[in-house]
Design a protein around this motif. Sequence first.
Motif, PDB file in Angstrom:
ATOM      1  N   ALA A  33      37.233 -57.165 -30.122  1.00  0.00           N
ATOM      2  CA  ALA A  33      37.175 -57.958 -28.651  1.00  0.00           C
ATOM      3  C   ALA A  33      35.854 -57.820 -28.177  1.00  0.00           C
ATOM      4  O   ALA A  33      35.201 -58.518 -27.803  1.00  0.00           O
ATOM      5  CB  ALA A  33      38.115 -57.542 -27.810  1.00  0.00           C
ATOM      6  N   ARG A  34      35.119 -56.173 -28.289  1.00  0.00           N
ATOM      7  CA  ARG A  34      34.101 -56.067 -27.543  1.00  0.00           C
ATOM      8  C   ARG A  34      32.804 -56.791 -28.391  1.00  0.00           C
ATOM      9  O   ARG A  34      31.945 -56.985 -27.947  1.00  0.00           O
ATOM     10  CB  ARG A  34      34.003 -54.492 -27.479  1.00  0.00           C
ATOM     11  N   LEU A  35      33.016 -56.819 -29.904  1.00  0.00           N
ATOM     12  CA  LEU A  35      31.880 -57.436 -30.622  1.00  0.00           C
ATOM     13  C   LEU A  35      32.090 -58.967 -30.893  1.00  0.00           C
ATOM     14  O   LEU A  35      31.197 -59.490 -31.377  1.00  0.00           O
ATOM     15  CB  LEU A  35      31.977 -56.618 -31.916  1.00  0.00           C
ATOM     16  N   GLY A  36      33.367 -59.406 -30.368  1.00  0.00           N
ATOM     17  CA  GLY A  36      33.509 -60.978 -30.681  1.00  0.00           C
ATOM     18  C   GLY A  36      33.720 -61.312 -31.959  1.00  0.00           C
ATOM     19  O   GLY A  36      33.153 -62.319 -32.432  1.00  0.00           O
ATOM     20  N   THR A  37      34.617 -60.571 -32.793  1.00  0.00           N
ATOM     21  CA  THR A  37      34.572 -60.984 -34.364  1.00  0.00           C
ATOM     22  C   THR A  37      36.225 -60.495 -34.324  1.00  0.00           C
ATOM     23  O   THR A  37      36.867 -60.298 -33.585  1.00  0.00           O
ATOM     24  CB  THR A  37      33.669 -59.932 -34.977  1.00  0.00           C
ATOM     25  N   SER A  38      36.504 -60.525 -35.670  1.00  0.00           N
ATOM     26  CA  SER A  38      37.981 -60.241 -36.211  1.00  0.00           C
ATOM     27  C   SER A  38      38.011 -58.758 -36.399  1.00  0.00           C
ATOM     28  O   SER A  38      37.380 -58.247 -36.652  1.00  0.00           O
ATOM     29  CB  SER A  38      38.291 -61.196 -37.206  1.00  0.00           C
ATOM     30  N   ARG A  39      39.499 -58.523 -36.572  1.00  0.00           N
ATOM     31  CA  ARG A  39      39.847 -57.155 -36.937  1.00  0.00           C
ATOM     32  C   ARG A  39      39.651 -57.031 -38.500  1.00  0.00           C
ATOM     33  O   ARG A  39      38.970 -55.702 -38.946  1.00  0.00           O
ATOM     34  CB  ARG A  39      41.395 -56.828 -36.778  1.00  0.00           C
ATOM     35  N   ALA A  40      39.517 -57.924 -39.131  1.00  0.00           N
ATOM     36  CA  ALA A  40      39.218 -57.909 -40.763  1.00  0.00           C
ATOM     37  C   ALA A  40      37.759 -57.514 -40.928  1.00  0.00           C
ATOM     38  O   ALA A  40      37.352 -56.722 -41.547  1.00  0.00           O
ATOM     39  CB  ALA A  40      39.590 -59.184 -41.449  1.00  0.00           C
ATOM     40  N   THR A  41      36.771 -58.323 -39.840  1.00  0.00           N
ATOM     41  CA  THR A  41      35.432 -57.913 -39.984  1.00  0.00           C
ATOM     42  C   THR A  41      35.322 -56.491 -39.635  1.00  0.00           C
ATOM     43  O   THR A  41      34.357 -55.874 -40.049  1.00  0.00           O
ATOM     44  CB  THR A  41      34.540 -59.080 -39.095  1.00  0.00           C
ATOM     45  N   VAL A  42      35.839 -55.992 -38.712  1.00  0.00           N
ATOM     46  CA  VAL A  42      35.645 -54.713 -38.040  1.00  0.00           C
ATOM     47  C   VAL A  42      36.044 -53.656 -39.156  1.00  0.00           C
ATOM     48  O   VAL A  42      35.176 -52.710 -39.489  1.00  0.00           O
ATOM     49  CB  VAL A  42      36.637 -54.464 -36.589  1.00  0.00           C
TER      50      VAL A  42
END
Length: 327
Positions: A33-42
């Motif tokens: 959420a903080r980086l504006g991406t998906s959990r998979a990408t994290v």
Amino acid sequence: MALPDPGVYDPALLYAAARLYYEEDATQAEVAARLGTSRATVSRLLAEAKRCGIVRIEVVPPGSDLPADELSRRVADLLGLESVYLSPALPPTSGRSAVDVMGGTLAPAVARALSEAGLAPGDVLLVSSGRTVYEVSRFDLTPLPGVLVAPTVGGNDQPEEWYQTNEITRRVANRVGGRATYLFAPALPGPNLHPSLLQDPSIQRVLDLWPQARCALMGIGAPPLSRSDIPRFVPTDSTSLRRAVGDVCSRFYDREGVPVGFEGIDRLIAIDLEILRRIPVTIAVAVGSDKVESIIGGARGGYYRRLVTDPATAGAIVAALPQEVIA
């Protein structure tokens, strides 16, 4: 939409994800959420951060966080040894294996152990084959002028340089300023060759040095049937070797230190364990979680009385023997 290849992530993005997850204890969902991406990408960002060294995770065995003097004394007490010499922690491998970096880390501790062995000109120093002693022999050791360096086992027919005991003998002799003498024999000659080798004066001359030795420097082998790298002469299909937890000088033993034989061992050109026990100063050098049981078994057998290892291995020994002291 296809995810980008993790190898092309911006290092700043990798750092930001790692800092949020590991330092601020954010969940992967919160990082996304903080980086504006998906959990998979994290998840991929965190994996790449570890791969490239932005994140370094260390698993510390119980006891390895003790002060070095206290840890070495504790290991010596548990194993019933005279001395334990601790090296610094092995450095990060950065894609290399531990064996590629251990030589330079262990060599100063091996040098301390050799300097305290009380060797004088004319004394005999025996050395074993094996990857650990080979890697240590690539670095400076303590000066021992006039000391005669000899191998503990044959092996001139082995393709790997770390099982070529003559090569290790030459290296160690050069590092300490001693004189090398060589054993030109395979470790396990055939039934017809074995008797003639024992009658050869140059070979008998080396074998006669074994009971005269003042000091032996040896590696400790991991359990033979779990190793990917082992001398070619060892019969890995031998049922008896299932009991073996390690070896010194190509002599195998079980977890209690009892010798373990195999078919053809009567032809093995290697120092006998009983002779090894009678050498005044015996120094073993070994590191790694796969060698903890091997180190303990060797101590139980009395095959060495001084140990060189690193803090992680020492801590793992303490964890393996929390209540026990080897008599």
